[in-house]
Design a protein around this motif. Structure first.
Motif, mmCIF file in Angstrom:
data_model
loop_
_atom_site.group_PDB
_atom_site.id
_atom_site.type_symbol
_atom_site.label_atom_id
_atom_site.label_comp_id
_atom_site.label_asym_id
_atom_site.label_seq_id
_atom_site.Cartn_x
_atom_site.Cartn_y
_atom_site.Cartn_z
ATOM 1 N N UNK A 168 15.026 61.269 165.337
ATOM 2 C CA UNK A 168 14.046 61.791 166.282
ATOM 3 C C UNK A 168 13.649 63.217 165.929
ATOM 4 N N UNK A 169 12.384 63.541 166.122
ATOM 5 C CA UNK A 169 11.963 64.927 166.041
ATOM 6 C C UNK A 169 12.626 65.742 167.141
ATOM 7 N N UNK A 170 12.723 67.053 166.955
ATOM 8 C CA UNK A 170 13.433 67.885 167.922
ATOM 9 C C UNK A 170 12.823 67.820 169.315
ATOM 10 N N UNK A 171 11.507 67.759 169.407
ATOM 11 C CA UNK A 171 10.881 67.663 170.727
ATOM 12 C C UNK A 171 11.278 66.364 171.423
ATOM 13 N N UNK A 172 11.242 65.248 170.676
ATOM 14 C CA UNK A 172 11.595 63.966 171.270
ATOM 15 C C UNK A 172 13.086 63.872 171.559
ATOM 16 N N UNK A 193 19.584 65.068 174.917
ATOM 17 C CA UNK A 193 20.681 65.949 174.543
ATOM 18 C C UNK A 193 20.981 66.957 175.640
ATOM 19 N N UNK A 194 22.225 67.447 175.651
ATOM 20 C CA UNK A 194 22.549 68.604 176.479
ATOM 21 C C UNK A 194 21.769 69.806 175.957
ATOM 22 N N UNK A 195 21.357 70.703 176.857
ATOM 23 C CA UNK A 195 20.533 71.842 176.461
ATOM 24 C C UNK A 195 21.200 72.670 175.366
ATOM 25 N N UNK A 196 22.497 72.943 175.504
ATOM 26 C CA UNK A 196 23.180 73.768 174.507
ATOM 27 C C UNK A 196 23.215 73.078 173.150
#
Length: 252
Positions: A54-58, A63-66
């Motif tokens: 997955x791309x980082x935006x997707x 994912x957890x924010x950290x």
């Protein structure tokens, strides 16, 4: 030491972390100061069973924010490592240097990791219920989305000078009472966004057609579709509207 790791294939992150196989042939591998092991595999590497790319935006909603912030950090470090294998002066292979830098054994040139610095500014006019904000639309945005004006700082330019120049060039207006809002690492691919708010001074909105499709003043009750909640642009707008927002630098 954190034994967790993340794997990138080009600009895509493999998820979930728990499904990553123990042994993978990698193109690049590095350890972040926080302990994460970041790796990049060949574009031809088959996806393991149970893994998505997955791309980082997707990937953000998954994912957890950290963890997402660490993934963005890892992506930027990998980009820098892979883009600085050879000296820009004499093309000799670089060696490890001071700190996180690299040094050319032939000519002595040293290079250190750096970010592309960009500014983003949210401009307001009026008071109370009549307050409006200047938002613009790039042709690269998702359909209907408007955001605050942004641009890259030029060599020899302060952040404040950059804000005034970008506003004049892209919107055709002048601003005053510039205030720092916060900053955000922006791993698309290696930026640092520095946010400001400002008050309108004079001029008429004239969006630069080479950069923008449109620019308008919007009141609180007439806001268009806004940028993703992961971006500092959205944090600034949410803060201005009195909505919950993510404070830059705050723990997640």
């Amino acid at each position: 030491m954190n034994d967790r790791r993340m794997v990138f294939q080009e600009n895509r992150l493999w998820l979930p972390f728990e499904a990553l196989p123990a042994d993978l042939p990698t193109l690049t591998s590095l350890r972040l100061p926080e302990g994460w092991l970041a790796q990049r595999v060949s574009p031809e590497q088959p996806l393991p069973p149970g893994v998505e790319a997955l791309g980082l935006r997707d990937a953000h909603p998954r994912m957890a924010q950290e963890d997402w912030l660490q993934a963005g950090r890892a992506h930027q470090w990998l980009e820098w490592e892979e883009g600085h294998r050879f000296c820009g002066g004499c093309a000799t292979a670089l060696e490890p240097g001071e700190g996180q830098g690299r040094r050319c054994p032939a000519c002595g040139r040293t290079v250190f990791p750096s970010n592309a610095i960009a500014i983003i500014v949210l401009i307001h006019r009026g008071e109370g219920e009549r307050r409006q904000w200047a938002l613009a639309r790039s042709p690269h945005f998702k359909p209907g989305v408007y955001s605050a004006v942004a641009g890259f700082a030029e060599p020899g330019e302060s952040l404040e000078q950059c804000v005034h120049r970008e506003v004049a060039e892209e919107l055709g207006i002048r601003i005053q009472h510039l205030r720092y809002f916060g900053s955000q690492p922006w791993p698309f691919p290696n930026g640092l966004m520095v946010g400001f708010t400002a008050e309108y001074l004079d001029g008429d909105l004239r969006p630069d057609p080479s950069e923008l499709e449109d620019a308008r003043w919007f009141g609180k009750e007439e806001m268009p579709p806004l940028p993703s909640p992961i971006s500092i642009a959205r944090w600034m707008i949410d803060a201005a509207l009195g909505h919950p927002w993510h404070e830059p630098g705050a723990a997640s």
